[in-house]
Design an enzyme around this catalytic site. Structure first.
Site, PDB file in Angstrom:
ATOM      1  N   ASP A 173      -4.334 -12.906   3.850  1.00 36.49           N
ATOM      2  CA  ASP A 173      -5.631 -12.389   4.303  1.00 36.49           C
ATOM      3  C   ASP A 173      -6.791 -12.752   3.380  1.00 36.49           C
ATOM      4  O   ASP A 173      -7.913 -12.283   3.580  1.00 36.49           O
ATOM      5  CB  ASP A 173      -5.575 -10.872   4.563  1.00 36.49           C
ATOM      6  CG  ASP A 173      -4.819 -10.089   3.508  1.00 36.49           C
ATOM      7  OD1 ASP A 173      -4.466 -10.670   2.456  1.00 36.49           O
ATOM      8  OD2 ASP A 173      -4.576  -8.889   3.745  1.00 36.49           O
ATOM      9  N   HIS A 185       0.821  -1.225   0.000  1.00 34.03           N
ATOM     10  CA  HIS A 185       0.000   0.000   0.000  1.00 34.03           C
ATOM     11  C   HIS A 185       0.851   1.271   0.000  1.00 34.03           C
ATOM     12  O   HIS A 185       0.311   2.367  -0.105  1.00 34.03           O
ATOM     13  CB  HIS A 185      -0.929   0.027   1.219  1.00 34.03           C
ATOM     14  CG  HIS A 185      -1.954  -1.060   1.228  1.00 34.03           C
ATOM     15  ND1 HIS A 185      -2.866  -1.232   0.219  1.00 34.03           N
ATOM     16  CD2 HIS A 185      -2.213  -2.058   2.131  1.00 34.03           C
ATOM     17  CE1 HIS A 185      -3.644  -2.270   0.485  1.00 34.03           C
ATOM     18  NE2 HIS A 185      -3.267  -2.799   1.646  1.00 34.03           N
ATOM     19  N   ASP A 227      -2.470 -10.504  -2.339  1.00 33.05           N
ATOM     20  CA  ASP A 227      -3.024 -10.080  -1.052  1.00 33.05           C
ATOM     21  C   ASP A 227      -4.526  -9.828  -1.250  1.00 33.05           C
ATOM     22  O   ASP A 227      -4.973  -9.555  -2.364  1.00 33.05           O
ATOM     23  CB  ASP A 227      -2.301  -8.799  -0.600  1.00 33.05           C
ATOM     24  CG  ASP A 227      -2.700  -8.328   0.789  1.00 33.05           C
ATOM     25  OD1 ASP A 227      -1.941  -8.624   1.737  1.00 33.05           O
ATOM     26  OD2 ASP A 227      -3.762  -7.665   0.944  1.00 33.05           O
TER      27      ASP A 227
HETATM   28  N1  Q9C Z   1     -12.262  -2.973   8.408  1.00 31.65           N
HETATM   29  C1  Q9C Z   1      -2.444  -5.197   4.245  1.00 31.65           C
HETATM   30  O1  Q9C Z   1      -3.063  -6.240   4.228  1.00 31.65           O
HETATM   31  N2  Q9C Z   1      -7.745  -1.356   7.437  1.00 31.65           N
HETATM   32  N3  Q9C Z   1      -3.012  -4.053   4.652  1.00 31.65           N
HETATM   33  C2  Q9C Z   1      -8.904  -2.050   6.999  1.00 31.65           C
HETATM   34  C3  Q9C Z   1     -11.030  -3.114   7.672  1.00 31.65           C
HETATM   35  C4  Q9C Z   1      -6.616  -1.341   6.539  1.00 31.65           C
HETATM   36  C5  Q9C Z   1      -4.385  -4.010   5.082  1.00 31.65           C
HETATM   37  C6  Q9C Z   1     -10.012  -2.027   7.983  1.00 31.65           C
HETATM   38  C7  Q9C Z   1      -6.204  -2.681   6.029  1.00 31.65           C
HETATM   39  C8  Q9C Z   1      -4.828  -2.643   5.414  1.00 31.65           C
HETATM   40  C9  Q9C Z   1      -1.009  -5.166   3.863  1.00 31.65           C
HETATM   41 ZN    ZN Z   2      -4.082  -7.166   2.776  1.00 26.17          ZN
END
Ligand code: Q9C
Ligand code: ZN
Length: 336
Positions: free
Chosen positions: A280, A155, A191
């Protein structure tokens, strides 16, 4: 398979993030690394490749910010980890702020990516972990290498952090490979979330192909990137491929999207394939909504193995700590 890991990546441990209107415990925690390590054979420590390969991807102003903002936050008397609450959006960008709040919003796009006194150290060694895994492929005796990176990277763009990511490990490795003579690099992002930082970094380049399979941004973070209409620009037109999938996606439709992505990657004829791997997509991931099972992960890697190029696997997200070991070891077991 060569595995690289550095324990300094554990030091970054934010207490909480803002989500859905409340502060909640930080999902991207150091215990993720312990769970994965416990399920893998021995790993090697990375070498220090210095700051130059990081500077080849990220802006100098952003790197200076990452290394100094935590101390500035403390000097200003602010409590807890450094976290922004105001973002410039379409405002003119400046760098001469006298308030830490202004500076942090300038280089972030969300409230889920706090900066602690150890964030730079962990992110730096995360990037070195990816670079060292790349180096092991360049020596030529292995076809795959795994970089157990933390914090994740996909990200993060050239000049911003977000989504638990500070330095874009996959992009840093891709750029280093180009510098070392690889003509064409493909990045496959599996991902759960769209790899917006990686897409941004290479959007107008034809030498780095970016393909991502992710939750539809209409329903899922990062919301503002990852639609099918984003296909690259300028020299990069056609070198970005987005395959969004709906909430609840199971292995069969996921494999169809993966086959589409892999066919495009193979047509690109990469000299190196980098896989941004997130665990994830798992059915019990606490922040995600796909339905992949433990036994599905070797199917992904068996299919990816069919691409005729050395393969660098870079760890991204995955938050079901109790299952991470089985997911990652299962994924790595399918490479041939
Ligand atoms: N309710 C990676 O997997 N927050 N980043 C989401 C969901 C941000 C995930 C909240 C998620 C970032 C690398
Ligand atoms: Zn992710």
């Amino acid at each position: 398979m060569d595995i690289f890991y550095d324990p300094r990546q554990r030091a970054h441990a934010p207490a909480q993030e803002m989500q859905d209107g409340a502060f909640v415990p930080y999902a991207e925690k150091p215990e993720r690394l312990d769970a994965i390590l416990a399920a893998l054979p021995a790993s090697s420590a990375p070498k220090d490749h210095g700051i130059a390969p990081i500077e080849a991807v990220h802006t100098g102003a952003y790197l200076d910010f990452l290394q100094t903002v935590s101390a500035e936050w403390k000097e200003a008397g602010r409590p807890g980890d450094a976290l922004p609450y105001v973002f410039p959006l379409n405002a003119p960008f400046h760098d001469d702020f006298e308030r830490v709040e202004a500076r942090i919003g300038r280089y972030s796009y969300d409230m889920g990516t706090p900066i602690t006194p150890h964030t730079w150290e962990s992110a730096y060694w995360g990037a070195q972990t990816a670079l060292s895994a790349l180096e092991s492929l360049q020596s030529g005796d292995t076809r795959q290498a795994f970089a157990l990176c933390r914090p994740p990277g996909h990200h993060s763009g050239a000049g911003y952090c977000g989504g638990y990511c500070y330095l874009n490990n996959a992009a840093i490795a891709a750029e280093a490979a180009r510098t070392a003579g690889a003509g064409r690099v493909a990045i496959l992002d599996v991902d759960y979330h769209h790899g917006n930082g990686t897409q941004d970094i290479f959007y107008d380049r034809g030498d780095v192909f970016f393909a991502s399979i992710h939750a539809d941004p209409r329903t899922d973070y990062p919301f503002y990137w990852g639609r099918t209409g984003e296909t690259g620009a300028g020299d990069g037109e056609g070198a970005t491929l987005n395959l969004p999938l709906p909430i609840g996606t199971t292995i069969e439709p996921y494999m169809e999207a993966l086959d589409t992505a892999l066919a495009a990657v193979s047509r690109f004829r990469p000299d190196l394939l980098i896989i941004s791997f997130g665990a994830d997509t798992f059915e019990r991931d606490p922040i995600s909504s796909f339905k992949l099972r433990i036994e599905d992960y070797p199917r992904l890697s068996q299919a990816i193995s069919g691409v005729d190029a050395p393969q660098l696997i870079v760890m991204e997200g995955g938050y079901a700590v109790d299952d991470l070991g089985a997911i990652v070891s299962g994924f790595l077991s399918g490479f041939k």
